[in-house]
Design an enzyme around this catalytic site. Sequence first.
Site, PDB file in Angstrom:
ATOM      1  N   ASP A 131       0.857  -1.186   0.000  1.00  0.00           N
ATOM      2  CA  ASP A 131       0.000   0.000   0.000  1.00  0.00           C
ATOM      3  C   ASP A 131       0.897   1.243   0.000  1.00  0.00           C
ATOM      4  OD1 ASP A 131      -2.299   1.538   0.251  1.00  0.00           O
ATOM      5  OD2 ASP A 131      -2.319   1.394   2.436  1.00  0.00           O
ATOM      6  N   GLU A 178       2.422   4.938  -4.111  1.00  0.00           N
ATOM      7  CA  GLU A 178       2.332   5.856  -5.288  1.00  0.00           C
ATOM      8  C   GLU A 178       3.661   6.553  -5.558  1.00  0.00           C
ATOM      9  OE1 GLU A 178       0.034   5.616  -2.839  1.00  0.00           O
ATOM     10  OE2 GLU A 178      -1.159   4.327  -4.137  1.00  0.00           O
ATOM     11  N   ASP A 205      -9.032   3.860  -1.804  1.00  0.00           N
ATOM     12  CA  ASP A 205      -9.922   4.291  -0.717  1.00  0.00           C
ATOM     13  C   ASP A 205     -11.228   4.877  -1.240  1.00  0.00           C
ATOM     14  OD1 ASP A 205      -7.929   3.446   0.908  1.00  0.00           O
ATOM     15  OD2 ASP A 205      -7.140   5.443   1.333  1.00  0.00           O
TER      16      ASP A 205
HETATM   17  C1  GLC Z   1      -4.601   3.324   3.041  1.00  0.00           C
HETATM   18  C2  GLC Z   1      -5.138   2.133   2.262  1.00  0.00           C
HETATM   19  C3  GLC Z   1      -6.155   1.395   3.098  1.00  0.00           C
HETATM   20  C4  GLC Z   1      -5.525   0.973   4.417  1.00  0.00           C
HETATM   21  C5  GLC Z   1      -4.973   2.189   5.150  1.00  0.00           C
HETATM   22  C6  GLC Z   1      -4.201   1.796   6.410  1.00  0.00           C
HETATM   23  O1  GLC Z   1      -5.586   4.270   3.213  1.00  0.00           O
HETATM   24  O2  GLC Z   1      -5.651   2.509   1.027  1.00  0.00           O
HETATM   25  O3  GLC Z   1      -6.644   0.298   2.391  1.00  0.00           O
HETATM   26  O4  GLC Z   1      -6.468   0.318   5.200  1.00  0.00           O
HETATM   27  O5  GLC Z   1      -4.099   2.908   4.316  1.00  0.00           O
HETATM   28  O6  GLC Z   1      -3.159   0.961   6.125  1.00  0.00           O
END
Ligand code: GLC
Length: 823
Positions: free
Chosen positions: A432, A435, A508
Amino acid sequence: MDNYTDLSNMIDPELKVSDQNDHIEEEKFLNNPIVTVGPVTKQYLKSVKNYVTDGNRFVFSDGSSKVQISVISDEIIRVRMAPQGTFLADFSYALQEFAHEITSVVIKETPHEYLISTPKVTCSIAKETFLISFLDEKGRVMNEDARPMHYEENVQFGGYYVYCSKVCTDTEDFYAMGDKPTEFNLRGKRLVLWNTDTYAFAKNQDPLYRSIPFYIGLNEGRSYGIFSDNTFKTHYDFAVERKDRTSFWSDGGELNYYYIHGPQMIDVVKRYSHLTGTHAMPPMWALGFHQCRWSYYPDQKVKSIARTFREKKIPCDAIYLDIDYMNGYRCFTWNNTYFPNPKQMLDGLQDIGFKTVVIIDPGIKVDDNYWVFKEGKANNYFCRRCDDYFMEGNVWPGRCQFPDFTNPKVRTWWGGLFKELVETGVDGVWNDMNEPAVFGSGSFPDDVRHNFDHHRGSHRKAHNVYGMQMVRATYEGLSKLQKNKRPFTITRAGYSGVQRYSSVWTGDNVASWEHLKLANIMCQRLSISGISFCGTDIGGFTGEPDGELFTRWIQLGVFTPLMRAHSAGDTREREPWSFGEPYETICRKFIELRYKLLPYLYSAFWQHHKYHLPVVRPVVMLEPEIHINHYREDEFTFGEKILVCPILEAGAVNRKVYLPNGTWYNYWTQQKYKGGKEFVISSPLDSMPIFVKAGSVIPEAPVMQYVGEFEPEVMFLKTWYTDKEATSLLYEDHGDTFAYKQDIYLEKTFRVKGSNGSFTMEQKMEGLYTPRYEKYQHTIYGLPFKVRHIEVDGVEIKRFAIDEQGVLEFSSTKKFKKIEVLA
Ligand code: GLC
C-alpha cells in the site's frame, strides 16, 4: 531516398498559427506549469528528408529530428521520436519478453508517402508533413496524426515535453486507461497519469493511484489501441479542446508509442497483453472471499472473526492484517502486545482454513535500532535528493526513508526481507501507499534520484513505476521464499505491466451508491487495461453503508476477480453478518455462489493467462456496433459466458437489462430470452440479474467454506441448450503450485450442438493433470424435446431424471468423449 526534395515550405500555414493555441491549452491543463522562457518554443517535425532501414526498423529524419518506426508484429507498430536525432536507451518496465510475430514487412515509396506494410496494417509516413497514419488491410484509416509529432525543450529539467495529436472523428469513442472513476467511454475527458494517493476519491477525480497509458479507440465497430510507454507525467485529451482531436503528451522522456491493431476490441486487449504480460495463475484460494479491515487486532479479534465465518458457515479464504499488527508501523515487525505469538495465531488460522495476508508499506522508519532501517542505510538502498540528502517524509511510522525499488539490488534485498514473515506462516502480501504517498507533500519531490535499472532518472521519470517496482520486488521475493507456491500480492499503485506481479484494488473508495457504480465501471476499465485481477473495497472503505448497499456490493463482488471486503478503522464493523438479517443470509447465498463458480472463474483466469483474454469484459466489447441507446456501461460478462447486470440503485426491485444478440437464460429462473434488446428483470434484494449464454457449459464446485476444505467427489457441469454449436472451457491444475508451467494441467474443451431431437456434447482434453474426482454431475437446461434416450460413449445410461420444467440430470465419467441426448 537521401536526395528527397525538402518540401517543408508546403506545410499548412494554419498549422503554425494553431501551435500557439495548442500550447496555451495544454499548459493550462498541466498541474506543474511548464517554466517557459521567452517565446513559445514548440517544434514540429518538418518534412521527411531521408530514411534508413535496419531489418524491421525504419528511421526517418527531417534533418534534425528522427522518427523510428518498428514493426513488432503483424498487428503492432511502434513509433519513437528523438527530437535532436538521438534515441534514448531502449528500456521499458512495462514490456515483458515477447515474440516478434511478423509474417512480412515491405516498404514502398509513392510521390507523397512512405508505406510500411505487414499483411494486416500499413503505416504511412507523409513526406511533406511527417504525418503518420495507420490503415487496415483494406486501406481504411484506423488512426492518423492531426499534427506532426512535436516537442518543446524543458529548460528547468532538461529533455523535452513530447506531444502527439491524432484525428478524432465524430463517431469515435475511447476506452481503457486504467482506473479512472468516470464514465466508461472517455470521449470528452481530459486525464492525467500521475500515481496519487486519493483518500475518499470523488467521481471524476483525476489522477488516481495507477498510470496505464493505454487507450482503445472504437470507430464504427473497428478498434485500435495506442499504448504510450512513457513513465513521466502524461496527459490525455479525448476530444475536449477540439472535437476533432485526441492528444497525449508527456512531461519528459521519449515520445514512444505502440499502435495496436484490432479491429475487434478484444484483439486490441489481447495484443496489449502480448506486450505487457498477463497475471500468472493465482493460487485458487486467492479467488475466494477475502475479509479485510483497518485493523483486526489483537490476535483474539482476528481469531474470533475467522471463527465466526466458520460458525456462521459463510465461506472465506483470507483474512488481512492492516498496519496495526506491526511494532510502531515498522515494516517486517510484530506488535508483541497485540500479537505475542504470531506463529501460533497463524497456525490456528491455517487449521481452520484461513490464509493470512499482511500489509507492507514502502516507508521505513528512521530508527537506528531498527534492523530494516540499519540494513537499508548501511547498503545505501534509500532514495536521495539531487543534493545527496536522503528523501525523508512522514508516513504511518513518522519520519521515514524509502527504498529505491528501481534499483535491482534493492529489489533483491527487499524480497529477502519477507523471509521471517513467510516462515511464520504469512500467505500473501498487500503493498500500500506505494504511489509513493507522503503525508503533507503528497509524494516525493521531483528531484529525488532513482537508479531506474541503471538508466538513472529523477522522480519525474520514476514516480509512476515506483509502486510497480515495489510489488515486483515483493512478488519476486515471495516466489523464492515460498518455494513452489504461487505468491499472492495486492498493490494500490501500478504502471502498465503491473499485472505480471500483482492483483490490484481500486483504493480508498466511499460507502455510497455512486461508488458502487464507480466500482463496477473501474473494474471493467482495469480489466480491459490489462489488469484482470482487480477488485474494490466491498462496502466502501470510508463512510457507513447500510445493509442494502453492503449486500448489493457483495453481489457485484462475486463477479469481480478479486473479492475483498475492507473498511476504514473509524467505521462500524463490516463483516457479512454485521447488518443482521436478511442481509446475512443473502450475503451467504452470494458468497456461496462465488465458491460454486470457482472452477469457472479459475478457467477464465487460465484464458487470461494463456490466451490474453480479459476476465471481465464490457458489453461494448461483445457488440461494438450496438446502438448507442442500447449500450449499458453497467453490464459486463464475467469470463466468456455469464452476463452480469448488477443492481446499483437503492431500493431497486428490478432493473432494465440489455441482452446482447443471441439466446440467453436467466441463471436463477432458466427463463429463455432472445437478445438484441432490453428487458425489465425482477431483482429483489436476494437476487441480481445474471444470464448465461445458450450453449454454455459452466463447471461448478460444491460449496466449501474455503478452497481445499474437502476433496469434491464430483464436478457439476451445467449446460444450457443451444440449437447451434458452442464450445466452453474447463481448466484444472494443482491450484497452488507452478507445476502448470511444466504442463501439469488439464484443459478441457466441451463442444455442444443441438438439432431436431438431439443434443450432443463432446469433450477433448489436453495436458497431464488428473483431478481426483471421478464423475461429472450433469444438468442440462432448456432442452426443447422430451428426453427418451441418453448415451455416454455409445453406451446407454438408464439413470436420469427430468423435472417438470424439463431440466435433465444424470452423471457420467469425467473421461467421457461424447454424450448424446435424444428425443
Ligand atoms: C490506506 C489504504 C487502506 C488501508 C490504510 C491503512 O488508506 O488505502 O486500504 O487500510 O491505508 O493501512
